[in-house]
Design an enzyme around this catalytic site. Structure first.
Site, PDB file in Angstrom:
ATOM      1  N   GLU A 239       0.859  -1.336  -0.173  1.00 27.93           N
ATOM      2  CA  GLU A 239       0.123   0.009  -0.179  1.00 27.93           C
ATOM      3  C   GLU A 239       0.911   1.513  -0.034  1.00 27.93           C
ATOM      4  OE1 GLU A 239      -3.311   0.646  -0.309  1.00 27.93           O
ATOM      5  OE2 GLU A 239      -2.749   2.850  -0.460  1.00 27.93           O
TER       6      GLU A 239
ATOM      7  N   THR B  54      -5.890   1.725  -5.571  1.00 26.78           N
ATOM      8  CA  THR B  54      -5.773   0.295  -5.304  1.00 26.78           C
ATOM      9  C   THR B  54      -6.152  -0.805  -6.502  1.00 26.78           C
ATOM     10  OG1 THR B  54      -5.449   0.763  -3.114  1.00 26.78           O
ATOM     11  CG2 THR B  54      -5.135  -1.649  -3.759  1.00 26.78           C
TER      12      THR B  54
ATOM     13  N   HIS C  63      -1.471   3.482   4.522  1.00 31.25           N
ATOM     14  CA  HIS C  63      -2.458   4.278   3.903  1.00 31.25           C
ATOM     15  C   HIS C  63      -2.644   5.357   4.774  1.00 31.25           C
ATOM     16  CE1 HIS C  63      -6.312   5.389   2.036  1.00 31.25           C
ATOM     17  NE2 HIS C  63      -6.107   4.192   1.183  1.00 31.25           N
TER      18      HIS C  63
ATOM     19  N   ASP D 247       1.454   0.096  -4.691  1.00 27.94           N
ATOM     20  CA  ASP D 247       0.197   0.042  -5.590  1.00 27.94           C
ATOM     21  C   ASP D 247      -0.006   1.376  -6.409  1.00 27.94           C
ATOM     22  OD1 ASP D 247      -0.468   1.412  -3.338  1.00 27.94           O
ATOM     23  OD2 ASP D 247      -2.321   0.323  -3.132  1.00 27.94           O
ATOM     24  N   HIS D 248       0.330   2.553  -5.641  1.00 22.40           N
ATOM     25  CA  HIS D 248       0.373   3.838  -6.518  1.00 22.40           C
ATOM     26  C   HIS D 248       1.067   4.842  -5.307  1.00 22.40           C
ATOM     27  CE1 HIS D 248      -2.530   4.315  -3.085  1.00 22.40           C
ATOM     28  NE2 HIS D 248      -3.278   3.285  -3.686  1.00 22.40           N
TER      29      HIS D 248
HETATM   30  C1  GP9 Z   1      -8.886  -0.545   0.521  1.00 25.57           C
HETATM   31  C2  GP9 Z   1      -7.658  -0.435   0.240  1.00 25.57           C
HETATM   32  C3  GP9 Z   1      -7.000   0.822   0.030  1.00 25.57           C
HETATM   33  O1  GP9 Z   1      -9.273  -1.818   0.507  1.00 25.57           O
HETATM   34  O2  GP9 Z   1      -7.097  -1.306  -0.952  1.00 25.57           O
HETATM   35  O3  GP9 Z   1      -7.614   1.457  -1.118  1.00 25.57           O
HETATM   36  P1  GP9 Z   1      -7.102   2.795  -1.686  1.00 25.57           P
HETATM   37  O4  GP9 Z   1      -7.617   3.771  -1.013  1.00 25.57           O
HETATM   38  O5  GP9 Z   1      -5.498   2.926  -1.663  1.00 25.57           O
HETATM   39  O6  GP9 Z   1      -7.573   2.680  -3.190  1.00 25.57           O
HETATM   40 MN    MN Z   2      -3.847   1.781  -1.982  1.00 22.67          MN
END
Ligand code: GP9
Ligand code: MN
Length: 644
Positions: free
Chosen positions: A250, A294, A413, A472-473
């Site tokens: 994340e 994500t 996150h 992921d980003h």
């Molecule tokens: C939520 C997690 C976070 O289940 O994958 O999502 P994001 O806000 O990073 O897209």
């Molecule tokens: Mn994410």
């Protein structure tokens, strides 16, 4: 004597609301302004939009004028404010598809609270004044307008709108057709007109599926065969029959890797892997996500197709026909599962995972989540990464081999909160709380991954598995560039902003022995062909836009979703072409002869131009596949259109 005001109420509303909107655009959104004309358009369009909205009131009776102006100022203020909150987190503007994911916003919880500031109340001052005047002076500030006045007001509205759009088109040709950069649209036509544009686009998109048929496929197929398809890599089939353990890290960005805070490594375990003999670490690997965050990264990884320019494709096209990695591996006797301790409906995952062909989704109901008390094991969005991995191991052991599994971490996150006793590195010291805390949660995830590696070894799952890990980003949006510049010790130029979109990508193959740091440019679009290549699964009939990262004859560029790209030689962003290695403008050709294209005989304006055209074409093909749900017309066995 009682004072009276005779200025029309709609003019007062236009001025106040226009001014508020301008202040928000100019000072609270982080909109880049490159020249005086852009400054002027940004100043003009809030007033044009406000005049358009409030001016229409002259058509109504006096009573309705007051009601209309009150409602418009209220609704407009709320729309602006919601956009502002959204922007503070995503550095982006709302779109219809994102709005329809309201359930996700509700889950943001603590994240949202941290985006609301007490002084925001001032942003409703204009509303209070407009409403006050509309009660107090409604008799003098409204009139029943004559036909002539109505016509002249409509003409004035039409004139200013045309001037605004004309200037915008001159400043930004093809603004509406290209339209995939929301910031340009908002900058030029304003947020409200952008929302109207977006709603029109949405209905167009929906119509596209209804009218699509297989006729578009041959053109796309020949593009994929000629421009994308590579020969098999030297590593093709090297990991045949092995398990795949994919870990989505994340918000992990590459600038953390092999970097320090106060002389301490931020991610010591991931750093050690960059020197490990069984690990390939890609240092120029880019995320290619958009509004779906994500879920967009998952979409790229599973399909090797691009996510959409607006909204999250997981939501908007969750029931399309796909040919995702889980489905393909399922046909090769793999068991497939996702592990992620969140609502199964978040990002519409429950629906989308079915479409992708996953057997099992271990969602939050599969975990022992303790939200409070002494044994609390959650923070922010839910179960912390260490207990998450730990509790996943027994499920993994139960699974029939070979398996393809995806683990989605969560602790790192936004807003990057962490219980104090879990923090093992100091916070950074800057004007951004977000960046300050980010180092601690990133370190926590690093430790969680290290612990997971150990548990995999202890439980016997390690030997026969390949572990693939990917950020992921971005975690730190443009909004925090001042603090980022302080940390990185350099200016965040547009070029650097693109470089900040690098996320770590690791392929760990126990026993490989040739692991190294890979410099080549790669991206999330490449993950599917790479995994299938390692497992020795033929993909010549696949429709995909990425390449096996180990193939020799790869495409030379990675396209970002907004049309920017990174090629072996260049970084293209904001309509500027930069040398990838030095960050210097690549088109600085003063005094030199302009180049002439061999193909068209036309003058080439930028060395980036040929790739730019290719990128636009490729993104467009990918969008057409998704909007038209074209894969439903394709026979993957035969590699051609289905006979109808
Ligand atoms: C939520 C997690 C976070 O289940 O994958 O999502 P994001 O806000 O990073 O897209
Ligand atoms: Mn994410």
């Amino acid at each position: 004597m009682k004072r009276t005001f005779t200025a029309p109420l709609y003019i007062l509303a236009t001025v106040l609301f226009g001014l508020k909107t301008y202040i928000i655009y100019r000072f609270l959104f982080n909109i880049s302004l490159d020249n005086a004309m852009q400054e002027f358009i940004l100043l003009l369009n809030p007033f044009v939009s406000a005049f358009l909205a409030f001016g229409l009131s002259v058509l109504f009776s006096r009573k309705w004028q007051v009601r209309y102006i009150r409602s418009i100022s209220l609704v407009g203020s709320v729309i602006l404010y919601i956009n502002l909150i959204f922007y503070r987190h995503f550095s982006d503007f709302l779109t219809v598809p994102v709005l329809m994911q309201g359930s996700n916003a509700a889950d943001l919880g603590g994240s949202i609270l941290s985006l609301i500031y007490p002084q925001d109340i001032l942003l409703f001052l204009d509303l209070a004044i407009i409403w006050f005047f509309s009660y107090r002076y409604k008799d003098t500030m409204t009139v029943g307008y004559l036909r002539r006045k109505k016509v002249s007001t409509m003409a004035a509205i039409a004139a200013v709108v045309i001037i605004n759009i004309g200037l915008a088109e001159a400043e930004r040709p093809q603004l509406f057709t290209r339209g995939f950069d929301r910031e340009y649209l908002v900058k030029n036509i304003g947020l409200f007109n952008f929302h109207i544009y977006d709603a029109v686009m949405q209905s167009k998109t929906e119509a596209q599926r209804v009218f699509a048929d297989g006729n578009e496929l041959p053109e796309i197929l020949s593009y994929v065969n000629e421009e994308v398809e590579t020969d098999k890599s030297a590593k093709f089939g090297q990991a045949e029959g092995k398990n795949i353990i994919f870990i989505s890290l994340e918000s992990m960005q590459s600038f953390l890797i092999n970097n320090e805070l106060n002389g301490e490594e931020v991610t010591p375990f991931l750093n050690s892997l960059t020197e490990d003999k069984d690990t390939y670490y890609f240092e120029n690997f880019y995320h290619q996500t958009e509004q779906g965050k994500t879920s967009d990264s998952e979409f790229l990884v599973e399909n090797s197709l691009y996510p959409l320019p607006r909204g999250a494709v997981f939501f908007t096209h969750g029931q399309n026909e796909y040919n995702g990695t889980p489905e393909i591996l399922g046909q090769h006797n793999y068991t497939t599962a996702v592990f992620h301790s969140n609502n199964s409906s978040f990002w519409n995952r429950d629906v989308m995972y079915d479409s992708l062909g996953y057997d099992t989704f271990y969602d939050e109901n599969s975990y022992d989540v303790i939200p409070e008390g002494e044994d609390q094991n959650t923070v922010g969005w839910g179960l912390m990464d260490k207990p998450f991995f730990e509790q996943s191991i027994p499920y993994l052991q139960e699974m029939e081999q070979p398996y393809y599994t995806k683990f989605i971490t969560l602790t790192n996150h936004h807003p990057f909160d962490l219980p104090e006793e879990e923090a093992t590195i100091d916070q950074f010291d800057s004007n951004s709380q977000t960046l300050n805390k980010y180092f601690q949660t990133a370190r926590y995830t690093d430790e969680a991954v290290q612990q997971f590696f150990e548990q995999l070894k202890e439980s016997g799952e390690y030997e026969d598995s390949i572990i693939v890990m990917m950020g992921d980003h971005y975690g730190i949006s443009e909004y925090h560039n001042k603090a980022m510049s302080q940390y990185l010790g350099k200016d965040i130029t547009p070029y650097q902003q693109v470089q900040n979109q690098r996320v770590p990508f690791f392929i760990h193959i126990p026993g490989d022995g040739n692991g190294q740091v890979m410099e080549k440019v790669a991206g999330q679009i490449d993950v599917k062909p790479t995994i299938l290549g390692l497992l020795g699964i033929e993909s010549e009939h696949d429709i995909q836009f990425g390449n096996d990262v180990f193939a020799e004859d790869r495409k030379e560029y990675i396209a970002l979703r907004n049309g920017d790209f990174i090629s072996d030689d260049y970084v293209f962003t904001n309509d500027m072409c930069y040398d990838r290695l030095t960050g210097e403008p690549a088109d600085d050709k003063e005094g030199e002869e302009a180049e002439i294209s061999g193909e068209t005989g036309e003058q080439i304006e930028s060395v980036c131009e040929p790739i730019q055209e290719q990128v636009t074409k490729e993104l467009n093909y990918s969008d057409r596949i998704i909007y038209g749900d074209l894969l439903r017309f394709y026979d993957f066995e035969e590699g051609k259109e289905k006979a109808s």
